[in-house]
Write a protein that holds these residues in place. Structure first.
Motif, short mmCIF file in Angstrom:
data_model
loop_
_atom_site.label_atom_id
_atom_site.label_comp_id
_atom_site.label_asym_id
_atom_site.label_seq_id
_atom_site.Cartn_x
_atom_site.Cartn_y
_atom_site.Cartn_z
N LEU A 75 30.21 33.78 13.81
CA LEU A 75 29.46 35.01 14.28
C LEU A 75 29.15 35.21 15.69
CD1 LEU A 75 28.49 37.52 13.43
CD2 LEU A 75 26.48 36.56 12.54
N LEU A 76 28.56 33.89 16.09
CA LEU A 76 28.41 33.86 17.61
C LEU A 76 29.36 33.98 18.36
CD1 LEU A 76 25.81 31.03 17.51
CD2 LEU A 76 25.23 33.30 17.59
N PHE A 77 30.71 33.44 18.15
CA PHE A 77 31.70 33.70 19.07
C PHE A 77 32.22 35.17 18.88
CE2 PHE A 77 32.45 28.96 18.93
CZ PHE A 77 32.37 28.88 20.58
N THR A 78 31.98 35.53 17.81
CA THR A 78 32.62 37.08 17.66
C THR A 78 31.65 37.93 18.41
OG1 THR A 78 33.42 36.61 15.39
CG2 THR A 78 33.19 38.98 15.82
N LEU A 79 30.40 37.85 18.46
CA LEU A 79 29.67 38.58 19.05
C LEU A 79 29.50 38.43 20.77
CD1 LEU A 79 26.20 38.14 17.17
CD2 LEU A 79 27.64 39.94 16.87
N LEU A 80 29.90 37.30 21.07
CA LEU A 80 30.39 37.07 22.49
C LEU A 80 31.69 37.94 22.90
CD1 LEU A 80 29.94 35.59 25.41
CD2 LEU A 80 31.06 33.77 24.44
N PHE A 81 32.49 37.80 21.98
CA PHE A 81 33.67 38.43 22.18
C PHE A 81 33.43 40.09 22.12
CE2 PHE A 81 37.37 40.95 20.16
CZ PHE A 81 38.42 40.76 21.23
N GLY A 82 32.50 40.63 21.47
CA GLY A 82 32.00 41.93 21.42
C GLY A 82 31.46 42.24 22.80
N VAL A 83 30.84 41.23 23.57
CA VAL A 83 30.39 41.63 24.81
C VAL A 83 31.49 41.75 25.98
CG1 VAL A 83 28.89 40.60 26.76
CG2 VAL A 83 28.03 40.18 24.49
N LEU A 84 32.39 40.85 25.78
CA LEU A 84 33.41 40.82 26.91
C LEU A 84 34.45 41.48 26.58
CD1 LEU A 84 33.16 36.95 27.91
CD2 LEU A 84 32.18 38.97 29.19
N GLY A 85 35.20 41.29 25.34
CA GLY A 85 36.39 42.19 24.88
C GLY A 85 36.23 43.54 24.34
N VAL A 86 34.84 43.95 24.30
CA VAL A 86 34.58 45.39 23.64
C VAL A 86 33.80 46.19 24.87
CG1 VAL A 86 33.68 46.78 22.10
CG2 VAL A 86 34.65 44.60 21.41
N SER A 87 32.47 45.44 25.32
CA SER A 87 31.53 46.20 26.00
C SER A 87 32.16 46.35 27.45
CB SER A 87 30.29 45.55 26.13
OG SER A 87 29.67 45.64 24.82
N VAL A 88 32.38 45.13 28.12
CA VAL A 88 33.07 45.07 29.39
C VAL A 88 34.57 45.69 29.45
CG1 VAL A 88 33.70 43.66 31.34
CG2 VAL A 88 31.66 42.91 29.75
N PHE A 89 35.30 45.44 28.64
CA PHE A 89 36.75 45.96 28.46
C PHE A 89 36.91 47.09 28.21
CE2 PHE A 89 40.69 46.44 25.80
CZ PHE A 89 41.53 46.66 26.74
N TYR A 90 36.27 47.76 27.14
CA TYR A 90 36.38 49.35 26.92
C TYR A 90 35.93 50.00 28.37
CZ TYR A 90 37.76 48.78 22.17
OH TYR A 90 38.20 48.41 20.92
N ALA A 91 34.74 49.44 28.79
CA ALA A 91 34.05 50.33 29.96
C ALA A 91 34.86 50.06 31.09
CB ALA A 91 32.62 49.68 30.22
N SER A 92 35.29 48.90 31.64
CA SER A 92 36.28 48.83 32.76
C SER A 92 37.48 49.36 32.72
CB SER A 92 36.26 47.38 33.01
OG SER A 92 37.22 46.83 31.95
N TYR A 93 37.92 49.83 31.43
CA TYR A 93 39.26 50.70 31.43
C TYR A 93 39.07 51.98 31.60
CZ TYR A 93 43.65 52.02 29.79
OH TYR A 93 44.90 52.82 29.97
N GLN A 94 37.77 52.48 31.09
CA GLN A 94 37.71 53.93 31.40
C GLN A 94 37.26 54.18 32.54
OE1 GLN A 94 38.34 56.32 29.47
NE2 GLN A 94 39.16 54.96 27.78
N LEU A 95 36.40 52.96 33.34
CA LEU A 95 36.16 53.21 34.89
C LEU A 95 37.16 53.12 35.66
CD1 LEU A 95 32.86 50.97 34.47
CD2 LEU A 95 33.00 53.47 35.39
#
Length: 290
Positions: A75-95
Motif C-alpha cells: 500500500l505504501l508503494f502504491t501511495l508513492l506511485f500515486g504521488v509520482l505516477g498520478v499527481s505529478v504525471f497527470y499535472a505535468s502532461y496537462q501543463l
C-alpha cells in the motif's frame, strides 16, 4: 487444451484492436485536455478530475469484482506511485499541453522508454547494452531537434520541454511499478487506490472553476475513455499479444495526437521537429524490439 489456429487468429485480431483502441484513446487525451483548457479549466483542474473520476471508476470496478486492495508495504508503494505516477504525471502532461501544444506533449511523452532503460539498469539490474544506449542517444537527439524545429501553433519553450520531459519520466514509472505489482494485484485495485490518492494530493493545488456542460462532458470523456477504458483495453490486449507487437501498436498514440492537433488546433510541427519526433518514437520502437 490448446487453441486451434482458427481460434487463435480471431483472438489475436481482437487483442490487436484492443491495443489500437487504447493508443487512439491515449492520443485523444491531449486533444480533450486542450479543449477543456480552452473552456477555462486550468491544467491542474483537468489533471485532478482525470484522477478523481477515473480513480472512482477503478475503485467501483475493484469493488464489483471483489479484487484485493494492496495492504501494508504494498500500500505504501502504491501511495508513492500515486504521488509520482498520478499527481505529478497527470499535472505535468496537462501543463505540457498548455505550454507547447497537444502534439508536442504527446511526442515528449514517448521519451518514457529511454527513462525506463536507464532506471531498469540502475534499479532492476536489467541489461543496459548498445541497443539501450543507442535508444537513449536517439531520444536525446530527437528532443534536441524538436527544440530547434518548433512549428506552427507549437510553442517550443523551456516550460514545454520541461513539463513534457517530466511527463515522460513519471510515465516511465508505470513500467517499474507494473514490474513489481501487476502480477500480484488486479489493475483496477491498484489504480483504484493510486488515482484517488493522486487526486487528493492535487486538490489543494487546484483552483476550481465554474464548469459548463461541455466542460463536464470533456472531463468525463477523459476519465472514462482516455483513462479507465484505455488502460483496461491495453491490459486486455497485452495478455494475448507479444510485448513487442503491443509496443509497436501503442506507438501510434503520438501520431493520432499530432494528426488531430493539426486538424483541430492548427498545430504543425516543422520538418526538423518532425524528424526529432521520428527519432523519439524510433527509439521507443528500438527498445520494444529488444
Amino acid at each position: 487444451m490448446t487453441a486451434t489456429p482458427g481460434r487463435a487468429r480471431p483472438d489475436l485480431l481482437r487483442a490487436t484492436l484492443l491495443v489500437l483502441a487504447a493508443a487512439c484513446l491515449w492520443g485523444l487525451l491531449g486533444i480533450f485536455g486542450k479543449a477543456a483548457q480552452r473552456l477555462g479549466l486550468g491544467p491542474l483542474e483537468v489533471a485532478f478530475w482525470r484522477a478523481a473520476l477515473g480513480g472512482g471508476l477503478y475503485l467501483l470496478h475493484a469493488a464489483v469484482t471483489r479484487a484485493a486492495l494492496p495492504r501494508g508495504r504494498d500500500l505504501l508503494f502504491t501511495l508513492l506511485f500515486g504521488v509520482l505516477g498520478v499527481s505529478v504525471f497527470y499535472a505535468s502532461y496537462q501543463l505540457a499541453v498548455r505550454a507547447g501544444g497537444a502534439s508536442l506533449a504527446s511526442v515528449l511523452l514517448y521519451t518514457a522508454p529511454a527513462f525506463v532503460a536507464i532506471m531498469g539498469g540502475l534499479f532492476l539490474q536489467e541489461r543496459l547494452g548498445a541497443r539501450e544506449l543507442g535508444a537513449v542517444l536517439l531520444t536525446l537527439g530527437g528532443v534536441a531537434l524538436i527544440s530547434l524545429g518548433g512549428g506552427q501553433g507549437v510553442q517550443v519553450s523551456a516550460a514545454a520541454l520541461g513539463w513534457g520531459l517530466c511527463a515522460g519520466f513519471t510515465y516511465s514509472l508505470y513500467y517499474l511499478y507494473g514490474k513489481l505489482f501487476f502480477s500480484r494485484y488486479a489493475v483496477p485495485a491498484l489504480y483504484g487506490v493510486a488515482l484517488p490518492f493522486g487526486a487528493l494530493l492535487l486538490a489543494p493545488l487546484t483552483t476550481f472553476s465554474h464548469k459548463s456542460g461541455p466542460a463536464w462532458l470533456l472531463l468525463l470523456t477523459i476519465a472514462v475513455f482516455s483513462t479507465y477504458l484505455a488502460y483496461l483495453a491495453y491490459s486486455a490486449g497485452l495478455k494475448r499479444l507479444p510485448a513487442t507487437r503491443t509496443s509497436v501498436i501503442a506507438s501510434l498514440e503520438p501520431v493520432v495526437a499530432a494528426l488531430l492537433a493539426a486538424a483541430l488546433f492548427g498545430e504543425h510541427l516543422s520538418l526538423l521537429a518532425l524528424l526529432g519526433a521520428a527519432l523519439v518514437v524510433g527509439a521507443a520502437l528500438l527498445l520494444s524490439t529488444g
